[in-house]
Design an enzyme around this catalytic site. Structure first.
Site, PDB file in Angstrom:
ATOM      1  N   ASP A   1      -5.517  -4.363   6.545  1.00 21.33           N
ATOM      2  CA  ASP A   1      -4.342  -4.178   5.724  1.00 21.33           C
ATOM      3  C   ASP A   1      -4.292  -2.787   5.293  1.00 21.33           C
ATOM      4  OD1 ASP A   1      -4.285  -6.718   6.427  1.00 21.33           O
ATOM      5  OD2 ASP A   1      -3.073  -7.444   4.673  1.00 21.33           O
TER       6      ASP A   1
ATOM      7  N   LYS B   1       4.800  -9.753   6.771  1.00 23.20           N
ATOM      8  CA  LYS B   1       4.211 -10.309   5.672  1.00 23.20           C
ATOM      9  C   LYS B   1       4.677 -10.090   4.450  1.00 23.20           C
ATOM     10  CE  LYS B   1      -0.702 -10.693   3.870  1.00 23.20           C
ATOM     11  NZ  LYS B   1      -2.074 -10.335   4.073  1.00 23.20           N
TER      12      LYS B   1
ATOM     13  N   LYS C   1       4.087  -4.964   6.072  1.00 24.94           N
ATOM     14  CA  LYS C   1       3.737  -6.014   4.693  1.00 24.94           C
ATOM     15  C   LYS C   1       4.636  -5.227   3.571  1.00 24.94           C
ATOM     16  CE  LYS C   1      -0.316  -7.400   2.033  1.00 24.94           C
ATOM     17  NZ  LYS C   1      -1.645  -7.406   2.285  1.00 24.94           N
TER      18      LYS C   1
END
Length: 312
Positions: free
Chosen positions: A155, A254, A218
């Site tokens: 991430d 996400k 995300k």
């Protein structure tokens, strides 16, 4: 994970004329929040779906091997066995989608999951999380370090200044190099949408991130003042849909940060279903970032089981 997103060349023409009808987006998000409901007899299924799409996360300065081990055990056994038996789901292998930690705790998580005999992937934040303000080479080295420790998902976080100043070529190049540094690990790109200034910037940053090879986009690090919001989710999902229509490549989504209740989790699932379709409602293409959500989902699952038992 789904097939990797190979990315495309930077196509500034795709984003140069972006216009967001903000009032319409806000109305749509509010409609999802207030008018979409799940029937009681389907609630347990939706809650279990949320669990299987969850990245169980600990990103605290006081993380230790022992609390990472406890989290990994919970990742394999997210819902009490008696509740799963009551729902006839005890033999379905219900686990969370991944566990997410800092790079220094990746080895602890990998070893704990291996000892537990499960194949849940370990995700690691990297690339100067949460600010993205480190020099690029330092961020790339951190990614490679996490992958070397055994992280199968990375991430990363973008440098928000590049969005705020419209430096799209530089943003594309930085994300592209991060994608390359990930090797075989899937890359989720955190946009920190609460710090991008406008919904139009959210769309543009989403598109550039996907062009550069992001496998997921995300919303947030969970450390910002404003984290995942439904209007931002609408914009990011529409960017994902546009990218898929243009390239045929599916990119995951996400939302992360501030999602604490089972009701909120279900709302996000419903939004994904409406904007992207049921094919996105699987952990390969949808994740929930949460550190405190699972406790409420287990509580609501217990209530759901009790309601169904009393209704028979």
């Amino acid at each position: 994970m789904a097939a990797r997103n190979p990315g495309t060349g930077l196509e500034l023409g795709w984003i140069s004329k972006v216009h967001v009808n903000q009032p319409a987006v806000l109305r749509h998000a509010e409609r999802i929040r207030t008018r979409r409901t799940v029937k009681s007899n389907w609630q347990a299924a939706w809650l279990l779906k949320a669990v299987t799409c969850m990245d169980l996360t600990t990103l605290s300065g006081d993380d230790t091997p022992s609390n990472v081990h406890r989290m990994c055990y919970k990742a394999k056994h997210p819902i009490r066995e008696d509740l799963l038996k009551a729902m006839d789901m005890h033999d379905k292998g219900i686990t969370v989608a991944a566990v997410c930690v800092y790079p220094t705790r990746v080895t602890d998580a990998v070893n704990a999951l291996k000892a537990a005999g499960c194949n849940i992937p370990v995700a690691s934040v990297a690339a100067g999380f949460p600010s993205g303000q480190m020099p690029l080479q330092t961020r790339l080295d951190e990614i490679k370090l996490a992958v070397g420790y055994g992280a199968r998902e990375i991430d990363i976080v973008i440098n928000r200044a590049l969005v705020l100043t419209g430096q799209w070529e530089d943003l594309y190049e930085e994300i592209r190099q991060c994608h390359e540094a990930c090797g075989d690990a899937h890359m989720k790109t955190i946009l920190s949408t609460g710090e991008l200034g406008s919904l139009a910037n959210v769309y543009k940053a989403s598109m550039v991130a996907m062009m550069a090879g992001s496998d997921f986009i995300k919303t947030s690090t969970g450390k910002e003042v404003e984290n995942a919001t439904l209007p931002v989710g609408v914009i990011m999902m529409r960017a994902i849909r546009d990218f898929y229509w243009q390239t045929g490549n599916k990119v995951g989504f996400k939302p992360a940060g501030g999602i604490r209740t089972a009701k909120e989790a279900i709302t996000w699932l419903m939004l994904v279903k409406e904007e992207l379709g049921v094919e996105w409602l699987k952990p390969e293409l949808f994740r929930l970032g949460a550190s405190s959500l699972l406790e409420d989902i287990e509580k609501q699952s217990r209530h759901s089981v009790t309601w169904q038992t009393n209704s028979v």
